[in-house]
Design a protein around this motif. Structure first.
Motif, PDB file in Angstrom:
ATOM      1  N   GLY A  24       0.794  -1.224   0.000  1.00 49.89           N
ATOM      2  CA  GLY A  24       0.000   0.000   0.000  1.00 49.89           C
ATOM      3  C   GLY A  24       0.825   1.272   0.000  1.00 49.89           C
ATOM      4  N   LYS A  25       2.140   1.163   0.120  1.00 49.79           N
ATOM      5  CA  LYS A  25       3.015   2.339   0.128  1.00 49.79           C
ATOM      6  C   LYS A  25       3.445   2.686  -1.293  1.00 49.79           C
ATOM      7  N   ALA A  26       3.598   3.973  -1.561  1.00 45.98           N
ATOM      8  CA  ALA A  26       4.148   4.433  -2.830  1.00 45.98           C
ATOM      9  C   ALA A  26       5.657   4.269  -2.773  1.00 45.98           C
ATOM     10  N   VAL A  27       6.233   3.727  -3.858  1.00 48.41           N
ATOM     11  CA  VAL A  27       7.675   3.501  -3.907  1.00 48.41           C
ATOM     12  C   VAL A  27       8.237   3.931  -5.256  1.00 48.41           C
ATOM     13  N   ILE A  28       9.528   4.198  -5.252  1.00 43.91           N
ATOM     14  CA  ILE A  28      10.297   4.383  -6.473  1.00 43.91           C
ATOM     15  C   ILE A  28      11.446   3.395  -6.391  1.00 43.91           C
ATOM     16  N   LEU A  29      11.604   2.591  -7.450  1.00 44.31           N
ATOM     17  CA  LEU A  29      12.662   1.595  -7.485  1.00 44.31           C
ATOM     18  C   LEU A  29      13.914   2.188  -8.127  1.00 44.31           C
ATOM     19  N   SER A  30      15.013   1.504  -7.947  1.00 48.25           N
ATOM     20  CA  SER A  30      16.289   1.989  -8.473  1.00 48.25           C
ATOM     21  C   SER A  30      16.299   2.092 -10.001  1.00 48.25           C
ATOM     22  N   ASP A  31      15.406   1.369 -10.697  1.00 45.07           N
ATOM     23  CA  ASP A  31      15.338   1.457 -12.166  1.00 45.07           C
ATOM     24  C   ASP A  31      14.361   2.535 -12.638  1.00 45.07           C
ATOM     25  N   GLY A  32      13.781   3.316 -11.708  1.00 43.25           N
ATOM     26  CA  GLY A  32      12.861   4.391 -12.046  1.00 43.25           C
ATOM     27  C   GLY A  32      11.397   3.989 -12.037  1.00 43.25           C
ATOM     28  N   THR A  33      11.093   2.714 -11.884  1.00 44.74           N
ATOM     29  CA  THR A  33       9.713   2.252 -11.801  1.00 44.74           C
ATOM     30  C   THR A  33       9.092   2.824 -10.523  1.00 44.74           C
ATOM     31  N   ALA A  34       7.877   3.360 -10.644  1.00 43.38           N
ATOM     32  CA  ALA A  34       7.222   3.959  -9.485  1.00 43.38           C
ATOM     33  C   ALA A  34       5.776   3.495  -9.423  1.00 43.38           C
ATOM     34  N   GLY A  35       5.236   3.440  -8.217  1.00 46.23           N
ATOM     35  CA  GLY A  35       3.848   3.067  -8.025  1.00 46.23           C
ATOM     36  C   GLY A  35       3.606   2.609  -6.604  1.00 46.23           C
ATOM     37  N   THR A  36       2.475   1.971  -6.403  1.00 47.34           N
ATOM     38  CA  THR A  36       2.070   1.490  -5.087  1.00 47.34           C
ATOM     39  C   THR A  36       2.317  -0.016  -5.009  1.00 47.34           C
ATOM     40  N   VAL A  37       2.905  -0.463  -3.912  1.00 49.46           N
ATOM     41  CA  VAL A  37       3.187  -1.886  -3.729  1.00 49.46           C
ATOM     42  C   VAL A  37       1.871  -2.627  -3.569  1.00 49.46           C
ATOM     43  N   GLU A  38       1.707  -3.660  -4.394  1.00 51.57           N
ATOM     44  CA  GLU A  38       0.483  -4.447  -4.395  1.00 51.57           C
ATOM     45  C   GLU A  38       0.610  -5.694  -3.515  1.00 51.57           C
ATOM     46  N   SER A  39       1.752  -6.400  -3.635  1.00 51.69           N
ATOM     47  CA  SER A  39       1.969  -7.642  -2.897  1.00 51.69           C
ATOM     48  C   SER A  39       3.439  -7.839  -2.577  1.00 51.69           C
ATOM     49  N   VAL A  40       3.671  -8.730  -1.611  1.00 45.20           N
ATOM     50  CA  VAL A  40       5.024  -9.120  -1.229  1.00 45.20           C
ATOM     51  C   VAL A  40       5.081 -10.647  -1.270  1.00 45.20           C
ATOM     52  N   TRP A  41       6.162 -11.194  -1.847  1.00 46.94           N
ATOM     53  CA  TRP A  41       6.378 -12.639  -1.915  1.00 46.94           C
ATOM     54  C   TRP A  41       7.694 -12.988  -1.265  1.00 46.94           C
ATOM     55  N   ILE A  50       8.537  -7.755  -4.503  1.00 43.62           N
ATOM     56  CA  ILE A  50       7.315  -6.961  -4.498  1.00 43.62           C
ATOM     57  C   ILE A  50       6.748  -6.854  -5.903  1.00 43.62           C
ATOM     58  N   SER A  51       5.442  -6.624  -5.977  1.00 46.26           N
ATOM     59  CA  SER A  51       4.809  -6.252  -7.238  1.00 46.26           C
ATOM     60  C   SER A  51       4.211  -4.868  -7.046  1.00 46.26           C
ATOM     61  N   ILE A  52       4.148  -4.130  -8.147  1.00 43.29           N
ATOM     62  CA  ILE A  52       3.659  -2.757  -8.114  1.00 43.29           C
ATOM     63  C   ILE A  52       2.431  -2.661  -9.001  1.00 43.29           C
ATOM     64  N   VAL A  53       1.395  -2.012  -8.498  1.00 42.40           N
ATOM     65  CA  VAL A  53       0.145  -1.842  -9.234  1.00 42.40           C
ATOM     66  C   VAL A  53       0.436  -1.208 -10.595  1.00 42.40           C
ATOM     67  N   GLY A  54      -0.096  -1.815 -11.660  1.00 38.22           N
ATOM     68  CA  GLY A  54       0.044  -1.260 -12.996  1.00 38.22           C
ATOM     69  C   GLY A  54       1.326  -1.625 -13.714  1.00 38.22           C
ATOM     70  N   HIS A  55       2.222  -2.385 -13.081  1.00 36.12           N
ATOM     71  CA  HIS A  55       3.479  -2.788 -13.714  1.00 36.12           C
ATOM     72  C   HIS A  55       3.575  -4.314 -13.673  1.00 36.12           C
ATOM     73  N   GLY A  57       5.514  -7.707 -13.415  1.00 34.39           N
ATOM     74  CA  GLY A  57       6.767  -8.222 -12.877  1.00 34.39           C
ATOM     75  C   GLY A  57       6.824  -8.165 -11.367  1.00 34.39           C
ATOM     76  N   LYS A  58       7.906  -8.737 -10.862  1.00 33.20           N
ATOM     77  CA  LYS A  58       8.181  -8.739  -9.425  1.00 33.20           C
ATOM     78  C   LYS A  58       9.622  -8.296  -9.243  1.00 33.20           C
ATOM     79  N   TRP A  59       9.865  -7.409  -8.302  1.00 33.44           N
ATOM     80  CA  TRP A  59      11.193  -6.873  -8.061  1.00 33.44           C
ATOM     81  C   TRP A  59      11.669  -7.224  -6.665  1.00 33.44           C
TER      82      TRP A  59
END
Length: 70
Positions: A24-41, A50-55, A57-59
């Motif tokens: 539920g937190k907004a994040v920016i990843l080191s590759d510039g991908t930004a959004g809200t965290v949807e899930s954690v595995w 993590i997965s980010i809403v609207g993107h 993949g998993k990072w």
């Protein structure tokens, strides 16, 4: 066996804490991908991912550069 159960409980407890802190937190990843965290595995190779809403993949959680403060 109690030591194994204690370790497993500690790992699951930390996993649950990570979910609580990140989902539920907004994040920016080191590759510039930004959004809200949807899930954690929990991944055998990378640890937490993590997965980010609207993107697609998993990072790895370690790629989080900035996270929305509490």
């Amino acid at each position: 066996m109690p030591t194994v159960k204690n370790r497993a409980s500690a790992i699951l407890g930390e996993y649950q804490q990570a979910q609580t802190e990140v989902v539920g937190k907004a994040v920016i990843l080191s590759d510039g991908t930004a959004g809200t965290v949807e899930s954690v595995w929990l991944d055998d190779i990378h640890g937490l991912r993590i997965s980010i809403v609207g993107h697609f993949g998993k990072w790895p959680v370690s790629t989080i550069k900035l996270m929305q403060p509490d």
